[in-house]
Design a protein around this motif. Sequence first.
Motif, mmCIF file in Angstrom:
data_model
loop_
_atom_site.group_PDB
_atom_site.id
_atom_site.type_symbol
_atom_site.label_atom_id
_atom_site.label_comp_id
_atom_site.label_asym_id
_atom_site.label_seq_id
_atom_site.Cartn_x
_atom_site.Cartn_y
_atom_site.Cartn_z
ATOM 1 N N PHE A 1 -0.293 -7.457 -2.405
ATOM 2 C CA PHE A 1 0.938 -7.263 -2.096
ATOM 3 C C PHE A 1 1.365 -5.931 -1.575
ATOM 4 N N ILE A 2 0.820 -4.768 -1.785
ATOM 5 C CA ILE A 2 1.264 -3.504 -1.127
ATOM 6 C C ILE A 2 0.854 -3.686 0.359
ATOM 7 N N ILE A 3 -0.167 -4.238 0.530
ATOM 8 C CA ILE A 3 -0.263 -4.429 2.263
ATOM 9 C C ILE A 3 0.804 -5.073 2.900
ATOM 10 N N THR A 4 1.051 -6.312 2.406
ATOM 11 C CA THR A 4 2.131 -7.151 2.850
ATOM 12 C C THR A 4 3.397 -6.152 2.971
ATOM 13 N N TRP A 5 3.575 -5.513 1.724
ATOM 14 C CA TRP A 5 4.854 -4.597 2.095
ATOM 15 C C TRP A 5 4.721 -3.528 2.965
ATOM 16 N N GLY A 6 3.494 -2.977 3.147
ATOM 17 C CA GLY A 6 3.372 -2.018 4.161
ATOM 18 C C GLY A 6 3.541 -2.750 5.474
ATOM 19 N N ALA A 7 3.174 -3.593 5.882
ATOM 20 C CA ALA A 7 3.409 -4.294 7.020
ATOM 21 C C ALA A 7 4.754 -4.548 7.413
ATOM 22 N N MET A 8 5.498 -5.114 6.320
ATOM 23 C CA MET A 8 6.871 -5.597 6.595
ATOM 24 C C MET A 8 7.781 -4.184 6.565
ATOM 25 N N GLY B 1 11.113 -10.874 3.241
ATOM 26 C CA GLY B 1 9.996 -10.679 4.314
ATOM 27 C C GLY B 1 8.604 -10.609 3.652
ATOM 28 N N VAL B 2 8.685 -9.885 2.829
ATOM 29 C CA VAL B 2 7.145 -9.640 2.217
ATOM 30 C C VAL B 2 6.838 -10.837 1.305
ATOM 31 N N ALA B 3 7.799 -11.370 0.299
ATOM 32 C CA ALA B 3 7.516 -12.441 -0.732
ATOM 33 C C ALA B 3 7.137 -13.716 0.297
ATOM 34 N N SER B 4 7.833 -14.021 1.272
ATOM 35 C CA SER B 4 7.445 -15.380 2.320
ATOM 36 C C SER B 4 6.082 -14.999 2.853
ATOM 37 N N ASN B 5 5.670 -13.890 2.974
ATOM 38 C CA ASN B 5 4.333 -13.945 3.673
ATOM 39 C C ASN B 5 3.248 -13.712 2.269
ATOM 40 N N PHE B 6 3.727 -13.604 1.152
ATOM 41 C CA PHE B 6 2.755 -13.225 0.248
ATOM 42 C C PHE B 6 2.260 -14.441 -0.516
ATOM 43 N N ALA B 7 1.985 -15.500 0.369
ATOM 44 C CA ALA B 7 1.209 -16.728 -0.084
ATOM 45 C C ALA B 7 -0.271 -16.562 -0.116
ATOM 46 N N GLY B 8 -0.687 -17.800 -0.466
ATOM 47 C CA GLY B 8 -2.279 -17.876 -0.600
ATOM 48 C C GLY B 8 -2.803 -17.605 -1.892
ATOM 49 N N THR C 1 5.111 -22.032 -8.594
ATOM 50 C CA THR C 1 4.337 -20.963 -7.743
ATOM 51 C C THR C 1 4.824 -21.174 -6.294
ATOM 52 N N TYR C 2 4.917 -22.471 -5.753
ATOM 53 C CA TYR C 2 5.264 -22.336 -4.351
ATOM 54 C C TYR C 2 6.738 -21.874 -4.148
ATOM 55 N N LEU C 3 7.592 -21.877 -5.037
ATOM 56 C CA LEU C 3 8.907 -21.466 -5.006
ATOM 57 C C LEU C 3 8.785 -20.019 -4.578
ATOM 58 N N TYR C 4 7.844 -19.162 -5.090
ATOM 59 C CA TYR C 4 7.641 -17.827 -4.588
ATOM 60 C C TYR C 4 7.814 -17.479 -3.262
ATOM 61 N N PHE C 5 7.100 -18.406 -2.332
ATOM 62 C CA PHE C 5 7.403 -18.213 -0.923
ATOM 63 C C PHE C 5 8.401 -18.947 -0.361
ATOM 64 N N GLN C 6 8.764 -19.959 -1.049
ATOM 65 C CA GLN C 6 9.973 -21.173 -0.441
ATOM 66 C C GLN C 6 11.219 -20.422 -0.613
ATOM 67 N N ILE C 7 11.606 -20.057 -1.728
ATOM 68 C CA ILE C 7 12.900 -19.316 -1.842
ATOM 69 C C ILE C 7 13.223 -18.296 -0.613
ATOM 70 N N PRO C 8 12.088 -17.046 -0.618
ATOM 71 C CA PRO C 8 12.581 -16.108 0.498
ATOM 72 C C PRO C 8 12.476 -16.563 1.723
ATOM 73 N N LEU C 9 11.687 -17.740 2.162
ATOM 74 C CA LEU C 9 11.714 -18.227 3.440
ATOM 75 C C LEU C 9 13.046 -18.917 3.689
ATOM 76 N N MET C 10 13.643 -19.559 2.847
ATOM 77 C CA MET C 10 15.200 -20.176 2.912
ATOM 78 C C MET C 10 16.024 -18.891 3.165
ATOM 79 N N LEU C 11 16.055 -18.105 2.491
ATOM 80 C CA LEU C 11 16.844 -16.869 2.479
ATOM 81 C C LEU C 11 16.823 -16.200 3.912
ATOM 82 N N LEU C 12 15.785 -15.984 4.251
ATOM 83 C CA LEU C 12 15.644 -15.399 5.582
ATOM 84 C C LEU C 12 16.048 -16.358 7.061
ATOM 85 N N ILE C 13 15.914 -17.316 6.655
ATOM 86 C CA ILE C 13 16.261 -18.612 7.825
ATOM 87 C C ILE C 13 17.959 -18.446 7.651
#
Lengths: 353, 263, 292
Positions: free
Chosen positions: B238-245, C111-118, C163-175
């Motif tokens: 999470f910190i790495i992603t936060w850093g990139a953003m 921006g962070v949360a939408s990429n914090f998937a996986g 769990t999926y909502l954790y990246f779906q909601i931010p993606l919606m917000l951004l777009i």
Amino acid sequence: MAFLDVSNLTKSYGANTVVKGVSFAFDKGEFISLLGPSGCGKTTILRMIAGFETPSSGTIMVDGQDITGLKPNQRKLGMVFQAYALFPNLNVGDNIGFGLKISGVPAEERRARVADMLKLIGLPGFEKRYPYEMSGGQQQRVALARAIAPRPRMLLLDEPLSALDAKIRVSLREEIRAIQRELGITTVFVTHDQEEALSISDRIVVMNAGNIEQLGAPHDIYNMPRTRFVATFVGQLNNLDATVVDPAAQTVSLDGQVITVPNLPASSTAGAAIVLTVRPEVLSIGQRQGNELALHGTVEDVTFLGSVIRIRVALGRNVVSLDTFNDQRAAPPQRGAPIEITLAGKDLLVLAN
Amino acid sequence: MKQNRFWAWVVFLAGAAYFIVPLVATFEFSLRMRRGYYSFDSYASVFSDPNFQTTFGYSVVIGILAIIVGIVVVVPAVYFVRLRMPWLRPVMEFITLLPLIIPAIILVYGYIRLYNSSSIIPFTGSALGTDILLVFAYVTLALPYTYRAVDTGMRTIDVQTLTEAAQIAGANTVQIITAIILPNILVAVLSGAFLTFAIVIGEFTIASLLNRPAFGPYLQNIGANRAYEPAALAIISFIITWGAMGMINVLGHFAPRTSARTD
Amino acid sequence: MTQPAAAASPRRRLSFEWLGVAPFIVFALMFLAFPTLYLLAGAFIGRDGQFTFDNIAALFTDQIIAAYWISIRISGASAILGAAIGLAMALAIIRGRLPAPLRAAVMTFSGVASNFAGVPLAFAFIATLGRLGLVTIILKTVFGFDLYRAGFNLLSFWGLTLTYLYFQIPLMLLIIAPAIDGLKKEWSEAAQILGASPWQFWRYIGLPILWPSVLGTLSLLFANAFGAIATAYGLTGSSLNIVPILLYAQIRGDALQNPGLGAALALGMVLITACANIIYLVISARAERWMK
């Protein structure tokens, strides 16, 4: 009793007061303009009448009802915005019928009213068009129709012409005035364009820095400006520096030329510096009936404006502009030529600063 | 109107709770390794794991390569399409949207089938070949973001006028791209690069199916075999992603603001 | 002075332009078009190399149909909920007159949360709502409520959706945020002065204008969840029966190796995401008839 009665209206944002205790009252059916430079508070007053801004103090009465505390959707007013603000997802018919639909008018009646409105604004049969398919002038006419379709008590126009081309601006303002007369609807019009305000209004409120400078009919505002601000903001004006020669004889010296100024205040003292103002259109070249004063100078510049020719004349330190009609049979004056200009003494005003 | 604001706060706070609670919980969990009191033992355990170091290093290298390849592929294409071939724009838009619609697992399955050891281009026939394929796969994944970043960058600087000015001054096309265009869209390109990095660094599906020793499969492996380290790794990720953003945000302040044409 | 470069023949300049675009085209063909088409064509080729529908027919087993169905449900639920909640949050932040710095903070976080998937996201939710997760424990010890005894399971439809909502909601917000910014203040004022309540404004003007953007994002969110595997895999290993995990197992050869069946599974996934996009295109073409 006045139809629109605004008293002691004040609006402050923090320490910044943009409307400073403004009061005015108008009768039913009047076309009123709020005129002034940007930032003078005119738009803020309109938005307080509409209900989008809450006054810091003061009251707004319409038709005997205090509307100061009402929400915009309870005020039964119509408004036209600068940038049209038509709903892009609705066609023209639905845009005009929106207010009627909200107040629960049945579909049949709504359709008839929309058709009437389109006829009134000269766009019959445009019901199914979408805003993006129309020109700016057409959109603004639809916006006008939308505002008056629900039969509002009053119409508010927020610089409705300033986004349009010069030609459409003139024709649409005439059209707005004609429709307003036909419906007899009280209208408040905000503009920074003095020509617009002069041509369209019953009465004008000239504003500056949150205060009313002068309130009156267009010809009073133009011919008898009460303050220097009004005189310079409304119309073209020459400001001439002069010195009082003899207060009793009402004579002043203008770059060495001594003339009589009937409007010179009796309280003036000899030798005092004063400012004389005069409109370009009251000055004539050469002698003319009723012009008892004459000044001599040199032609500095000649500007051809179509039907009018504007000539700048140097009198010494002072330079005065004068307008003369374009006479096709006479050659315009040449630069550098000596020239005599004449005027009536009563047209020379001595302004309070 | 007051009511309006009240509901706005309710919605915001409920949403904020949903997003913050898992982070707090994960952090708390990562501190629980030692019984009885909180400690950073799980972090120490992660950082001292040689596999963490090698897989993380591997992913960083692959990510940087993907960024470079992405820029080389995208920048000239966007430049020429903007300048001379505007009719290709819709095609580019469509192509760059595809990676958002075709799942990564399908792309990598296609790679495995098409570029196997007995094909014309046997990418997967050697470790080096597979590494190269992984780089290309990541360029593909990041394509929508790289393209949009570069395209936005070129829109703000008015490529047409800059190019004509440079041509009058006698520059050739390669000089124009490297000396004029790239420096001016540097901020946009870097934003795209950090986004690429954020996407690629913990990527699991492609790396795992290509059998590469990347950070994503390592994370999954730890998750299956350890209790507290995964929580620590989640916080680190999470910190790495936060850093990139955060870098993208910081870069935004240096972006050129001139926009000669607003069409 | 030498001849300026601009004097070069038009033909040479044209070829130079193609040289600039060529890497992109070659790349798109090699790493997007060819692999996908080759894979999908494989769905119609049997073990003997002949054209066949057998692979497609093999999809119609209870297990595979169930996998598709649960994938569609999870993707649909997380897309619809993500879009609805994301829209509500975006409206709250942008139109709800909350303090301005909040907006910047939320957008950065998105921006962070939408990429914090996986895989890391899976870890976070295990630490939160797993059997030993913080929330699970607090609910049990403080409120005496046993989440798992009440039927909740992180490895279920609702667990995965949450769990999926954790990246779906931010993606919606951004777009959707730029689309909400595009709503002019005058539209809401015009509606108000015509007598409309805030609710009526949203009902007749605001939401219809946003609708095409919402739909577009919805189909994107669906595809996003439908192809997601890392989060599910990190959460459950291979135990959850959703299509991407099934396909993953096929590719790894964990299950019976049948390349044709794998290709057919992939074809089904592409068709379903394509369907979501076609539905979007059809509806938005109708919703956007007022646009240029």
